[in-house]
Write a protein that holds these residues in place. Structure first.
Motif: not given
Length: 977
Positions: A908, A942, A70
C-alpha cells in the motif's frame, strides 16, 4: 492395399484414444450429473463459506477486466491474489467465469475429474498397458471416494488432478533412454549430435513436467502441491537403482527432469508464488504449526474399514467419523477396484522360475509404482498413529506447515487405481489366452472387457451415494437473499462503493430456527415424494441460517464489508490476530478467524469505532419472553460509581433513549447486582441502589428506586414517587447457561400513561461497592398488552433497524472509515503497539490519539501538537473508493494524522497532494499517513512490488519455456523429417 492399411492404422491410432477419452468423459458426467444438469447445489462446509465467495469475487473481477489484488470485504481488508486458495491466476478457471458461481465450481470439478482420469489412462499407456486397463485406471481415479470428496475443496481437487500427469512426464524417461540407445546403435551418433539428441528427448519430458508443476501451483492448494511433488520425488528415489542399471545417464536425466522441472514450473507460476511467499511470512502460518495441529485429521487405524470400503450411502459417515468433514477420511476405490488391485498383487506373487515370490524386481513398472504409492500414502496418512510422524515433523522440510495427514491418501488412491488397471490387464490377458485367436472368441473377449468396465463403473457410481455431491440441496441455500442481507444491501453508503459502507459485525450462533422453516419443510419435504431427504433438508436450513447471519465468508459473496473472516491457510494476517487479542483473550483466540463464534457480547464503543463497525447482527437466542413481553438483552450496560462517565451512560448514570412514540403505562428493567463485598447483597437488604427517572416532555419524573435484595445478585423494587418498597425480591426471569448468573425483573408503573423521551438510571453513591448490570429495558402498555423494547448500552448508541430471525443494530454516530487524529504514540514493534493500544485511551470512544509503528523522531517530524481531541476545524471524507485505490479529501487547521480503518499491508502506497509519503501501520491493524495543515488530497493505492516482480518472472519463464520448446520440438521435427 498398403494405402488402405496405412489409413486404417492412422484411424485406429486416433480412434482408440478418442474413444477412451469419451468413455471417461461420459463416466464423469454420470458421476456429477445432479450438479451439472439440475438446479441443485452443494451448500455445506467450506464450499459454501469459502469457495463460493472467493470464486465469485475472482470471476467478477476478471469479467470487469481487472486482476483482483485486494479483498476489502473480509478481515477488514486482506490480500486476495496473494492468497493461493483464491486461485485467481489458474487458467482453467477463466473460461468458466461467466457461469453462475455454483456452476463454475461444479464444471471445474467435473473437468478436473476428467483430466485426472485421462492422466491415469495415459500413464498406464506409458507403461505399455492396454486400453482396457488404462481406461479402468481412469475410471477408478475419477470415481474414487477420496477424489469425489474433494469437490467441497475445489482447489485441492484441481491440484490433485495433475498428479498422474507429473508421473506420466517423468516415466517417459525409460522409453526416451531406449530410443537414444537405439539411435546411437543404429546411426552411430556422437559428439554434438548425441548432446542434441539427448537434450531433445529429455527436454520433451522436462517441458510438460514443468507445465504440470506450474498448473499444480496455480490451482491454489499448497499442501496438494507438496503431496504431488513429494510422491513423485519419492518414486524417483525408489527407482534410482533401476535407473542406474540403465546407466548413469538415465539416473542423472531423471533428477534433471525433476529438479529443473520444479524450478521452471515455479518460474512459470512466479506471479502467484512471489506474492504468496510474502503473505506466508505475514500470515497465520509464518511460524509453522504445532505437532498437535499438524497431526489433526490423521487417518484412524480402528476405522480403516470405513475409509477403504464403500458404504454405498447405507450409513451416515458424518456420524461414523463424528465430523461433518468426513470426506477427509473416505478413500475407497470400490469393491471391484479393490479386487482388481488385489489380483494385480497376487498374480505377481506367484513363483516364477529362478525368482522368489516376494522379489519385486521382476514386477512391471505399473505394479511396482501402484504398490509403492499406495503404501506410501497409507503410511503418511496415519499421522499421529505413525511412529515416524514426529521424526518427519522435526526433520523433513514442509511437514510442519500442513494439517490433515489424511490428505496423503491421494497417493494411495493413485496407487490403487494403477494396481486396478494392472489387475484388469492381467485378467484381459488371461481372457484372450483362454479364447485363442478366433474371431468369435475375440468378440467375446471384448464383450467381457466391456462388461468388466461397466461393472467397475456401476460399482463406483453406487459407492458415490455416500459423498456430498450426490445429495445436493435446493438452490435457495446459496442464492436466496435473506432479510438481514437484503436490509444491508440497501445501505445508502454503498452508492460510493459497496466496500466503503460501514462494516458489519456478526455475533451469533446457528441455534435458532428460521421463521420460514415450516414453509420450506412443506415445499421441500411435503408430498408423497419429498424433494430432499431429512438430512439434506437440515443442511439446507443450516445454510439459510448461515446466510441470515452472514457467517464468514458469505459477506464477500454479497459484497458487504465485515470485521470477520475465515481462512485457515495463509490468512488471516498476524496483525489481524494481534488486533483480535484486544477483543478476545489470547489464550482463547481461534487463529483462523470466525470472530462471530468467539465473541459473547458486543465490544466496547471504542473498539467498534476503531473497526468502523456500523451494523451488528445478533440472533435472539439470549433474549427473553416473559408474560408475553419481549426483552432485548443483547447489549446491556453496567453502572459503576467508580467508573468514568461519558455520554453513553458509562459510569454511575445510564440514559436509555426511547426513540419510538409509544404511550406506556409501565417501565420494566431486567438486570442484576454485583458487588465488591457480599455484605450489601446478603446481609443488608433494601439499601438504596439506583434511582429510576423518566424524561417526559422535557421534564424529569421519578418513577421508582432499585434496592439491594436479600439474595446475591438480586434487587428489590420501590415504586412510585414515594419509592415504597415491595418487600420482596424481584422475580428471576433469566439464568445465563454458562455462568449461572440470574437476572431479575423490576416493574415500575407510571402514575398515568405517557410517552417517554428517555429513561435514566442513577446509582446511589452511598452504595459505592455495588455495580448494577442493566440487560434490558422494555416499555409496556398494560391496557393493550403491547410493548416496545429499548436498548440500554454502555457501548455507544444503537438503534434496532431490523428484527426478524435475527436482529440488526445500527451504531449511531462514529467518524466513519477515515478520521483525522490530533496526536500519535509511537511504537517500535507490533507487540509494543498492542500493549500501548490496550493500555491507552485510544480504545475509548473519543479516539483522540493513535498508536503508530514508527520511531519517535519520525513522529516528531510530522509536527503534530499534543492535543487531547480531534484537530479543530477538521473535515475528512472518502471521495472515491475502489479495492486497490482510495481517494480521501482532508482539511485541517493544524498538521494532523489521517487514519484509514482498512488493513495495513506491504504494497500500500500513499500520496498527499501528489507527494509520496510512507504508509504507517496504525492502531496495530490499520493504515495512516500524516497530512499538513490546510486542504489535502490523499490517494492510497495498492501496488505490491511482489506482484510486479512475480509477473516479470512468469513472463521470463514463459519465454524460456517457449524457447526450449522451439529448440526441443524443432530438433525432433528435423530428426523425423
Amino acid at each position: 492395399m498398403f494405402l488402405i492399411s496405412s489409413r486404417c492404422s492412422t484411424v485406429r491410432r486416433f480412434l482408440l484414444p478418442l474413444a477412451a477419452a469419451s468413455i471417461l468423459a461420459l463416466f464423469v458426467l454420470l458421476l456429477f450429473y445432479r450438479l451439472l444438469f439440475t438446479d441443485r447445489v452443494l451448500a455445506s462446509g467450506d464450499i459454501l463459506h469459502y469457495f463460493y465467495p472467493y470464486r465469485d469475487y475472482a470471476a467478477a473481477s476478471l469479467r470487469a477486466g481487472r486482476i483482483p489484488l485486494w479483498n476489502p470485504y473480509i478481515f477488514m481488508g486482506a490480500p486476495f491474489l496473494a492468497n493461493p486458495q483464491a486461485a485467481a491466476l489458474y487458467p482453467l478457471h477463466w473460461p468458466l467465469s461467466w457461469l453462475p458461481v455454483t456452476r463454475q465450481l461444479y464444471w471445474s470439478g467435473a473437468i478436473h475429474a476428467w483430466i485426472l482420469a485421462l492422466g491415469g489412462c495415459v500413464l498406464m499407456r506409458r507403461w505399455g498397458a492396454g486400453w482396457l486397463a488404462a481406461v479402468s485406471t481412469g475410471v477408478v481415479l475419477a470415481g474414487s471416494g477420496f477424489y469425489g470428496g474433494l469437490l467441497g475443496h475445489i482447489n485441492q481437487m484441481n491440484g490433485a488432478a495433475w498428479l498422474p500427469w507429473l508421473l506420466w512426464a517423468l516415466e517417459g524417461r525409460w522409453a526416451a533412454e531406449e530410443r537414444v540407445k537405439r539411435s546411437e546403435e543404429r546411426e552411430g551418433v556422437t559428439g554434438y549430435s548425441r548432446l542434441a539428441s539427448l537434450s531433445s528427448r529429455y527436454g520433451a519430458l522436462l517441458l510438460p513436467f514443468a507445465l504440470f508443476v506450474a498448473l499444480t501451483l496455480l490451482a491454489g492448494h499448497t499442501q496438494t502441491t507438496y503431496i504431488n511433488l513429494f510422491g513423485v520425488g519419492a518414486w524417483l528415489l525408489a527407482t534410482s537403482l533401476r535407473a542406474y542399471s540403465y546407466g548413469f545417464r538415465l539416473l542423472a536425466a531423471s533428477f534433471f527432469i525433476y529438479v529443473l522441472g520444479v524450478l521452471l514450473g515455479a518460474l512459470l507460476a512466479a506471479a502467484q508464488l512471489v506474492p504468496t511467499l510474502e503473505l506466508s511470512q505475514l500470515g497465520l502460518r509464518s511460524g509453522g504449526l504445532s505437532y498437535v495441529d499438524v497431526t489433526s485429521f490423521s487417518l484412524r487405524p480402528l476405522m480403516l474399514h470405513w475409509t477403504l470400503l464403500p458404504s454405498y450411502g447405507l450409513r451416515d459417515l458424518s456420524v461414523v467419523f463424528s465430523t461433518l468433514g468426513y470426506t477427509e477420511f473416505v478413500a475407497y476405490v470400490g469393491v471391484v477396484g479393490l479386487l482388481l488391485a488385489l489380483i494385480a498383487v497376487v498374480s505377481r506373487l506367484r513363483p516364477v522360475a529362478g525368482r522368489r515370490p516376494w522379489s519385486f524386481g521382476h514386477w512391471p513398472l505399473d505394479a511396482q509404482c501402484g504398490l509403492f504409492l499406495a503404501g506410501l500414502g497409507m503410511f503418511l496418512a496415519l499421522g499421529r498413529w505413525n511412529p515416524f510422524s514426529l521424526l518427519f515433523y522435526s526433520l523433513v522440510p514442509g511437514f510442519d506447515l500442513f494439517r490433515t495427514p489424511a490428505r496423503w491418501m491421494m497417493l494411495y488412491t493413485l496407487g490403487m487405481a494403477v494396481l486396478a488397471g494392472a489387475g484388469t490387464e492381467w485378467l484381459w490377458g488371461r481372457l484372450k489366452a483362454a479364447n485363442g485367436g478366433r474371431a468369435v472368441a475375440q468378440r467375446l473377449s471384448r464383450a467381457g472387457g466391456a462388461a468388466l468396465l461397466t461393472i467397475l463403473a456401476l460399482d463406483l457410481l453406487l459407492a458415490a451415494r455416500a459423498l456430498p455431491h450426490t445429495q445436493p440441496t435446493a438452490p435457495q441455500a446459496v442464492y436466496d437473499v435473506r432479510t438481514a442481507s437484503a436490509h444491508l444491501l440497501t445501505e445508502p453508503q454503498r452508492e460510493l462503493h459497496p466496500a466503503a459502507a460501514g462494516r458489519l459485525l456478526s455475533i451469533s450462533d446457528l441455534t435458532f430456527d428460521p421463521g420460514d422453516m415450516p414453509d420450506w419443510r412443506r415445499i421441500l419435504r411435503g408430498g408423497a415424494r419429498p424433494q430432499l431427504s431429512e438430512a439434506v433438508f437440515e443442511e439446507f436450513i443450516i445454510a439459510l441460517k448461515s446466510q441470515e447471519i452472514l457467517a464468514p465468508n458469505l459477506s464477500l459473496l454479497w459484497r458487504i464489508p465485515t470485521v470477520d473472516g475465515f481462512d485457515g491457510g495463509v490468512l488471516p494476517l498476524m496483525r489481524y490476530n494481534a488486533f483480535l487479542s484486544l477483543l478476545i483473550p489470547p489464550e482463547e483466540l481461534v487463529p483462523d478467524g470466525r470472530v462471530r463464534e468467539q465473541l459473547r457480547s458486543v465490544p466496547s464503543a471504542g473498539t467498534l469505532e476503531l473497526m468502523d463497525v456500523r451494523f451488528v447482527i445478533t440472533d435472539k437466542v439470549r433474549d427473553v419472553w416473559y408474560d408475553d413481553i419481549y426483552y432485548d438483552r443483547q447489549i446491556g450496560a453496567t453502572l459503576d460509581v467508580k467508573g468514568p462517565g461519558d455520554s453513553n451512560g458509562v459510569g454511575a448514570r445510564l440514559t436509555v433513549d426511547a426513540p419510538h412514540s409509544f404511550e406506556a403505562t409501565a417501565v420494566e428493567v431486567v438486570g442484576f447486582v454485583t458487588a465488591d463485598s457480599e455484605t450489601i447483597q446478603s446481609e443488608v437488604a433494601n439499601l438504596p441502589l439506583a434511582e429510576v427517572t423518566a424524561l417526559i416532555g422535557g421534564e424529569r419524573h421519578a418513577i421508582g428506586r432499585l434496592l439491594t435484595g436479600s439474595q446475591a445478585g438480586s434487587f428489590n423494587v420501590a415504586v412510585g414517587p414515594a419509592a415504597t418498597a415491595t418487600g420482596r425480591d424481584a422475580p428471576v426471569i433469566y439464568q445465563e447457561g454458562e455462568t449461572g448468573q440470574q437476572e431479575y425483573l423490576a416493574r415500575f408503573t407510571l402514575t398515568e400513561a405517557a410517552r417517554l423521551d428517555a429513561l435514566e438510571i442513577d446509582l446511589v453513591e452511598s452504595t459505592a461497592a455495588a455495580q448494577l448490570a442493566v440487560q434490558a429495558v422494555t416499555l409496556v402498555d398494560e391496557r393493550t398488552k403491547t410493548f416496545v423494547p429499548l436498548l440500554p448500552s454502555d457501548r455507544g448508541r444503537f438503534r434496532r433497524v431490523h428484527s426478524g430471525d435475527v436482529k440488526i443494530y445500527e451504531r449511531l454516530g462514529g467518524s466513519g472509515r477515515v478520521q483525522l487524529i490530533g496526536t500519535v504514540r509511537p511504537a517500535t514493534s507490533l507487540d509494543e503497539a498492542v500493549r500501548l493500544l490496550r493500555d491507552s485511551d485510544v480504545m475509548n470512544a473519543s479516539q483522540a490519539s493513535a498508536v503508530v509503528e514508527t520511531s519517535a523522531e519520525s513522529a516528531a517530524a510530522w509536527g503534530l501538537a499534543d492535543r487531547s481531541s480531534a484537530p479543530s476545524g477538521s473535515e475528512v471524507a472518502v471521495v472515491s473508493y475502489d479495492p486497490e485505490r482510495i481517494v480521501v479529501h482532508a482539511r485541517s487547521e493544524q498538521p494532523s494524522f489521517l487514519l484509514l480503518k482498512d488493513a495495513y499491508y506491504p504494497g500500500w502506497q500513499a500520496a498527499v497532494n501528489g507527494e509520496p509519503v510512507e504508509v504507517v501501520a496504525t492502531n496495530v491493524l490499520f493504515r495512516g499517513v500524516p497530512v499538513p495543515a490546510g486542504e489535502s488530497e490523499v490517494i492510497f493505492s495498492y501496488r505490491p512490488t511482489t506482484w510486479r516482480t512475480g509477473l516479470r518472472l512468469s513472463l521470463a519463464g514463459g519465454l524460456l519455456w517457449l524457447l526450449m520448446a522451439a529448440l526441443t520440438y524443432g530438433h525432433a521435427w528435423r530428426r523425423n523429417s
